[in-house]
Design an enzyme around this catalytic site. Sequence first.
Site, mmCIF file in Angstrom:
data_model
loop_
_atom_site.group_PDB
_atom_site.id
_atom_site.type_symbol
_atom_site.label_atom_id
_atom_site.label_comp_id
_atom_site.label_asym_id
_atom_site.label_seq_id
_atom_site.Cartn_x
_atom_site.Cartn_y
_atom_site.Cartn_z
ATOM 1 N N GLU A 107 -24.354 -26.453 -34.355
ATOM 2 C CA GLU A 107 -23.348 -25.448 -34.708
ATOM 3 C C GLU A 107 -22.058 -26.169 -35.059
ATOM 4 O O GLU A 107 -21.294 -26.560 -34.164
ATOM 5 C CB GLU A 107 -23.108 -24.480 -33.539
ATOM 6 C CG GLU A 107 -24.305 -23.592 -33.220
ATOM 7 C CD GLU A 107 -23.963 -22.474 -32.238
ATOM 8 O OE1 GLU A 107 -22.803 -22.411 -31.786
ATOM 9 O OE2 GLU A 107 -24.852 -21.659 -31.950
ATOM 10 N N SER A 159 -22.868 -18.019 -21.490
ATOM 11 C CA SER A 159 -22.223 -18.224 -22.786
ATOM 12 C C SER A 159 -20.945 -19.021 -22.568
ATOM 13 O O SER A 159 -20.104 -18.663 -21.749
ATOM 14 C CB SER A 159 -21.864 -16.885 -23.441
ATOM 15 O OG SER A 159 -20.999 -17.131 -24.544
ATOM 16 N N ALA A 212 -27.070 -14.895 -25.169
ATOM 17 C CA ALA A 212 -27.006 -15.666 -23.928
ATOM 18 C C ALA A 212 -26.993 -14.745 -22.720
ATOM 19 O O ALA A 212 -26.358 -13.692 -22.725
ATOM 20 C CB ALA A 212 -25.756 -16.532 -23.919
ATOM 21 N N HIS A 256 -18.483 -19.173 -24.268
ATOM 22 C CA HIS A 256 -17.295 -18.393 -24.631
ATOM 23 C C HIS A 256 -16.659 -17.727 -23.398
ATOM 24 O O HIS A 256 -15.493 -17.359 -23.427
ATOM 25 C CB HIS A 256 -17.646 -17.347 -25.688
ATOM 26 C CG HIS A 256 -17.878 -17.949 -27.042
ATOM 27 N ND1 HIS A 256 -16.886 -18.091 -27.972
ATOM 28 C CD2 HIS A 256 -18.985 -18.484 -27.602
ATOM 29 C CE1 HIS A 256 -17.362 -18.667 -29.061
ATOM 30 N NE2 HIS A 256 -18.639 -18.922 -28.859
#
Length: 253
Positions: A220, A162, A157, A164
């Site tokens: 995912e 991202s 990414a 995260h």
Amino acid sequence: MKANMFYAGVIAVFLSLAACSGTVHQIKPTDVQKNKPAAQTSPAVKTVSSLSHKGLYTVANPDSTLVLVNKYFKLPDNYVPKQLVSVNVPFITGEKSELTEMRPVAAKALEIMFAAAKKDGVQLAGVSAYRSYKSQTTLFNTYVREDGEKKALTYSARPGTSEHETGLAVDVSGINGQYAATPAFATTAEAAWLAAHAAEYGFIIRYPKGKESVTGYEYEAWHLRYVGPAAAKEITEKGLALEEYLGKVSVTH
Ligand SMILES: [Zn+2]
């Protein structure tokens, strides 16, 4: 995804989860933009603050638990969550680092959820949680040097994009780490438990099966995103992607 490096330790885990996703489905910026302004104005819509030269919107609500971060909506450069805490659950790396941290609200919810799963006989482990903008930048630049930007974007990414980096996302596996962050995880009892119960604790399966063209990512089963119990319940019950819930794409199909 560079899966061959996965079990080689903390750094390998870090690298393999660069994108936290595999093949990228092709969705164009216009797929999002053509629906602006959304019929139902959401917090995310109101807070888009700027559009960069790369066609990326920078969100102005990075601290919201409903912040939208995807291939077209990015966090501000160098964004760091106001507070990050170490999550008190097992991680397959066995070591504490930024990858085992989350924002407090998400960390607490994850701890409660893992305890509830354990009571049901399902032992979960964290794989990777927070990742800093700085780390993502270093990682992404390395991949671009190795493979060129176009190829790098298929498995990693762009910095700021991202999920995260929000401190609200975490990849989860079974306690033995088997199938961690791989499509086969979807076949496990742990994944089934998460699909059935994550919303009770405020988490959604962020990249659902069948929503690839909306989220831009393959299914995912392991990537959880904290959005809070009310939103998680509605998103899960209605079978929506976060983009749809926030009114960023048409929900007529
Ligand atoms: Zn992930």
